[in-house]
Design an enzyme around this catalytic site. Sequence first.
Site, PDB file in Angstrom:
ATOM      1  N   MET A 152       0.839  -1.322  -0.084  1.00 42.83           N
ATOM      2  CA  MET A 152      -0.119  -0.017  -0.049  1.00 42.83           C
ATOM      3  C   MET A 152       0.901   1.336   0.037  1.00 42.83           C
ATOM      4  O   MET A 152       0.575   2.064  -0.748  1.00 42.83           O
ATOM      5  CB  MET A 152      -0.907  -0.068   1.121  1.00 42.83           C
ATOM      6  N   ASN A 167      -5.455   1.238   8.241  1.00 41.75           N
ATOM      7  CA  ASN A 167      -6.920   0.800   8.395  1.00 41.75           C
ATOM      8  C   ASN A 167      -7.212   0.624   9.809  1.00 41.75           C
ATOM      9  O   ASN A 167      -7.449  -0.351  10.553  1.00 41.75           O
ATOM     10  CB  ASN A 167      -7.363  -0.728   8.061  1.00 41.75           C
ATOM     11  N   SER A 196      -9.388   3.425   0.170  1.00 45.05           N
ATOM     12  CA  SER A 196      -9.811   2.196  -0.226  1.00 45.05           C
ATOM     13  C   SER A 196      -9.587   2.138  -1.694  1.00 45.05           C
ATOM     14  O   SER A 196      -9.315   2.820  -2.381  1.00 45.05           O
ATOM     15  CB  SER A 196     -11.360   2.298  -0.182  1.00 45.05           C
ATOM     16  N   LYS A 204     -14.698   4.948   6.327  1.00 46.21           N
ATOM     17  CA  LYS A 204     -13.743   3.921   5.791  1.00 46.21           C
ATOM     18  C   LYS A 204     -14.389   2.546   6.310  1.00 46.21           C
ATOM     19  O   LYS A 204     -14.632   1.582   5.551  1.00 46.21           O
ATOM     20  CB  LYS A 204     -12.276   4.020   5.729  1.00 46.21           C
ATOM     21  N   HIS A 206     -17.389   1.831   5.144  1.00 47.80           N
ATOM     22  CA  HIS A 206     -17.490   1.314   3.656  1.00 47.80           C
ATOM     23  C   HIS A 206     -17.220   0.007   3.497  1.00 47.80           C
ATOM     24  O   HIS A 206     -17.599  -0.884   2.630  1.00 47.80           O
ATOM     25  CB  HIS A 206     -16.083   2.203   3.140  1.00 47.80           C
ATOM     26  N   ASN A 207     -16.294  -0.430   4.244  1.00 45.41           N
ATOM     27  CA  ASN A 207     -16.081  -1.993   4.285  1.00 45.41           C
ATOM     28  C   ASN A 207     -17.062  -2.897   4.745  1.00 45.41           C
ATOM     29  O   ASN A 207     -17.445  -3.868   4.324  1.00 45.41           O
ATOM     30  CB  ASN A 207     -14.945  -2.170   5.232  1.00 45.41           C
ATOM     31  N   GLU A 256     -19.260  -3.206   1.951  1.00 43.02           N
ATOM     32  CA  GLU A 256     -18.543  -3.963   0.943  1.00 43.02           C
ATOM     33  C   GLU A 256     -19.109  -5.474   1.271  1.00 43.02           C
ATOM     34  O   GLU A 256     -19.396  -6.134   0.335  1.00 43.02           O
ATOM     35  CB  GLU A 256     -17.082  -3.753   0.971  1.00 43.02           C
TER      36      GLU A 256
HETATM   37  P1  NBP Z   1       0.974  -4.477   6.202  1.00 45.69           P
HETATM   38  O1  NBP Z   1      -0.435  -4.166   7.002  1.00 45.69           O
HETATM   39  O2  NBP Z   1       1.262  -5.731   5.727  1.00 45.69           O
HETATM   40  O3  NBP Z   1       2.226  -3.815   6.897  1.00 45.69           O
HETATM   41  C1  NBP Z   1       3.627  -3.808   6.468  1.00 45.69           C
HETATM   42  C2  NBP Z   1       4.248  -2.669   6.843  1.00 45.69           C
HETATM   43  O4  NBP Z   1       4.164  -2.089   8.518  1.00 45.69           O
HETATM   44  C3  NBP Z   1       5.817  -2.876   6.492  1.00 45.69           C
HETATM   45  O5  NBP Z   1       6.038  -1.545   5.975  1.00 45.69           O
HETATM   46  C4  NBP Z   1       6.361  -3.166   7.974  1.00 45.69           C
HETATM   47  O6  NBP Z   1       7.713  -2.690   7.911  1.00 45.69           O
HETATM   48  C5  NBP Z   1       5.519  -2.063   8.703  1.00 45.69           C
HETATM   49  N1  NBP Z   1       5.577  -2.493  10.189  1.00 45.69           N
HETATM   50  C6  NBP Z   1       5.104  -3.292  10.814  1.00 45.69           C
HETATM   51 BR1  NBP Z   1       4.391  -4.875  10.362  1.00 45.69          BR
HETATM   52  N2  NBP Z   1       5.473  -3.065  12.295  1.00 45.69           N
HETATM   53  C7  NBP Z   1       6.067  -1.806  12.404  1.00 45.69           C
HETATM   54  C8  NBP Z   1       6.725  -1.342  13.373  1.00 45.69           C
HETATM   55  N3  NBP Z   1       6.627  -1.921  14.586  1.00 45.69           N
HETATM   56  N4  NBP Z   1       7.546  -0.245  13.210  1.00 45.69           N
HETATM   57  C9  NBP Z   1       7.641   0.348  12.053  1.00 45.69           C
HETATM   58  N5  NBP Z   1       6.963  -0.438  10.585  1.00 45.69           N
HETATM   59  C10 NBP Z   1       6.274  -1.557  11.119  1.00 45.69           C
HETATM   60  O7  NBP Z   1       1.076  -3.471   4.654  1.00 45.69           O
HETATM   61  P2  NBP Z   1      -0.031  -3.212   3.842  1.00 45.69           P
HETATM   62  O8  NBP Z   1      -0.789  -4.380   3.173  1.00 45.69           O
HETATM   63  O9  NBP Z   1       0.653  -2.324   2.697  1.00 45.69           O
HETATM   64  O10 NBP Z   1      -1.148  -2.246   4.427  1.00 45.69           O
HETATM   65  C11 NBP Z   1      -0.607  -0.979   4.990  1.00 45.69           C
HETATM   66  C12 NBP Z   1      -1.930  -0.613   5.774  1.00 45.69           C
HETATM   67  O11 NBP Z   1      -2.882  -0.269   4.862  1.00 45.69           O
HETATM   68  C13 NBP Z   1      -2.537  -1.532   6.791  1.00 45.69           C
HETATM   69  O12 NBP Z   1      -3.045  -0.432   7.766  1.00 45.69           O
HETATM   70  C14 NBP Z   1      -3.668  -1.885   5.855  1.00 45.69           C
HETATM   71  O13 NBP Z   1      -4.786  -2.387   6.867  1.00 45.69           O
HETATM   72  C15 NBP Z   1      -4.092  -0.784   5.034  1.00 45.69           C
HETATM   73  N6  NBP Z   1      -4.960  -1.166   3.944  1.00 45.69           N
HETATM   74  C16 NBP Z   1      -4.449  -2.264   3.082  1.00 45.69           C
HETATM   75  C17 NBP Z   1      -5.176  -2.182   1.894  1.00 45.69           C
HETATM   76  C18 NBP Z   1      -4.843  -3.420   1.082  1.00 45.69           C
HETATM   77  O14 NBP Z   1      -5.626  -3.776   0.132  1.00 45.69           O
HETATM   78  N7  NBP Z   1      -3.733  -4.387   1.406  1.00 45.69           N
HETATM   79  C19 NBP Z   1      -6.241  -1.550   1.587  1.00 45.69           C
HETATM   80  C20 NBP Z   1      -6.555  -0.439   2.247  1.00 45.69           C
HETATM   81  C21 NBP Z   1      -5.968  -0.087   3.544  1.00 45.69           C
HETATM   82  P3  NBP Z   1       8.966  -3.902   7.614  1.00 45.69           P
HETATM   83  O15 NBP Z   1       8.912  -3.796   6.095  1.00 45.69           O
HETATM   84  O16 NBP Z   1       9.946  -3.276   8.539  1.00 45.69           O
HETATM   85  O17 NBP Z   1       8.255  -4.972   8.110  1.00 45.69           O
END
Ligand code: NBP
Length: 477
Positions: A13, A102, A128, A183, A186-187, A190
């Site tokens: 993301m 989220n 989203s 948001k 919204h979910n 969904e």
């Molecule tokens: P993730 O939710 O899988 O989180 C991975 C990221 O969080 C990596 O950059 C990781 O760093 C970092 N991180 C973690 Br885990 N613990 C940490 C800590 N203690 N300190 C610093 N960084 C930390 O990533 P994502 O799927 O890209 O989603 C990001 C956000 O967006 C989430 O809140 C998610 O719910 C939301 N979201 C996701 C979607 C989707 O479709 N995936 C859609 C809408 C919103 P690292 O690389 O060092 O491990």
Amino acid sequence: NSAQIGVTGLAVMGRNLARNFARNGYTVALHNRTVARTNALVEEFGHEGDFIAAETAKEFVAALERPRRLVIMVKAGDPTDAVIQEFAPLLEPGDMIIDGGNAHFADTRRRERELREQGIHFVGMGVSGGEEGALNGPSIMPGGPKESYDSLGPMLEKISAKAKDGAPCVTHVGPDGAGHFVKMVHNGIEYADMQLIGEAYQLLRDVAGYSPAQIAEIFRTWNTGRLDSYLIEITAEVLSHVDAATGKPFVDVVVDQAEQKGTGRWTVQIALDLGVPVSGIAEAVFARSLSGHAALREASRGLTGPKASPLSEAEAGAFADRVEQALYASKIVSYTQGFHEIAAAREEYDWDIDLGAVSAIWRGGCIIRAAFLDRIRSAYDTRADLPSLLSDETFAQEIADAQDDWREVIVAATRQGVPTPGFAAALAYYDALRAERLPAALTQGQRDFFGAHTYRRTDRDGSFHTLWGGDRSEVDA
Ligand code: NBP
């Protein structure tokens, strides 16, 4: 050269959001706990725009022009707090922390309050559209202090999805947790949309006898009408997909246990707290839970069902039209419930949320994007204080026109033993709302009988109690 915006948390993301900002001409500072992710982004996509890679928090903050705009895109919950704690001491009054994860809106309210004391503007921002949306234009739901939107808004408007009329799918939703709340709902909507589509699919399959490929065609036809939406479109894609390994319809080789990440559940939990009946969303969440109880389902497989009598080919076509009506009417109800929840939170938290604007920013970029949302917007444009979407004349008329088919579909489902909790809950909600009298009067009588909980009367003010154990006379309570 300094960056207009920075993104920390560069998993799918964050990475795509950073690229989206850069592709739109902004210089973007990059940071991630694990530096390898930052480097990989620069290596793979550095040519797409101006990036400043930072290894440390200090370098990252130093790379940002002031007031600083720092987007956090990490796992919701503790990681978000950890990142805030890391960066907040490095920031100055007027700087902005924008949480695009989220987050639960209650966490966002707390974080906003804590950071406000330090003069930092905290923007809880719902995003989203998944990774595809983050890259090419998501629907964006920022909350937080209104003044932060003055400088942040134009940037978000650039990177956001655009509705068919060209309007950016972003608006300042409201204070503190309002963006993340919207948001979340919204979910929840969904979830309900997906459940209703699932029920339509199963009816077409088990009652009408269509194959997945035929159902895909039916959905494609529906997608040219009032159900035109992203979810209907991808449903047709999934249903027409054939598994390469077996040659079977893809949908028949996937384990039928639906997973969830939690925002749908939150929508229902908070609705319970707010006292808002979101029965359609709740049924969708429960349906996913039920599907996951593999052992329980296995143990129940022998339970008796009705004698099934599938429709003839001649009847199937007319039935499919009815299912479309049932799906549409149920969809109106689940949006009605979702918007009721937002309106209730607006009241509870004293948020200034424009419901029409909310429906407008869901028209592009997000998972529930649909032609239908234009209709919701015009309902609120016509009457901003609409008590419920069902009070809108157009929606009321559409349901009136659909209701015979809607009821028939539920009757058919019941006869054939096909579960349609979403359709049925939506119809029950509709019938309960329009009922002249509800059995709640009896409930009040029972409560007064066993617990002296008192009741109100239809013919005069006050609270009353009947002496059930005595002469059954009525006393003022
Ligand atoms: P993730 O939710 O899988 O989180 C991975 C990221 O969080 C990596 O950059 C990781 O760093 C970092 N991180 C973690 Br885990 N613990 C940490 C800590 N203690 N300190 C610093 N960084 C930390 O990533 P994502 O799927 O890209 O989603 C990001 C956000 O967006 C989430 O809140 C998610 O719910 C939301 N979201 C996701 C979607 C989707 O479709 N995936 C859609 C809408 C919103 P690292 O690389 O060092 O491990």
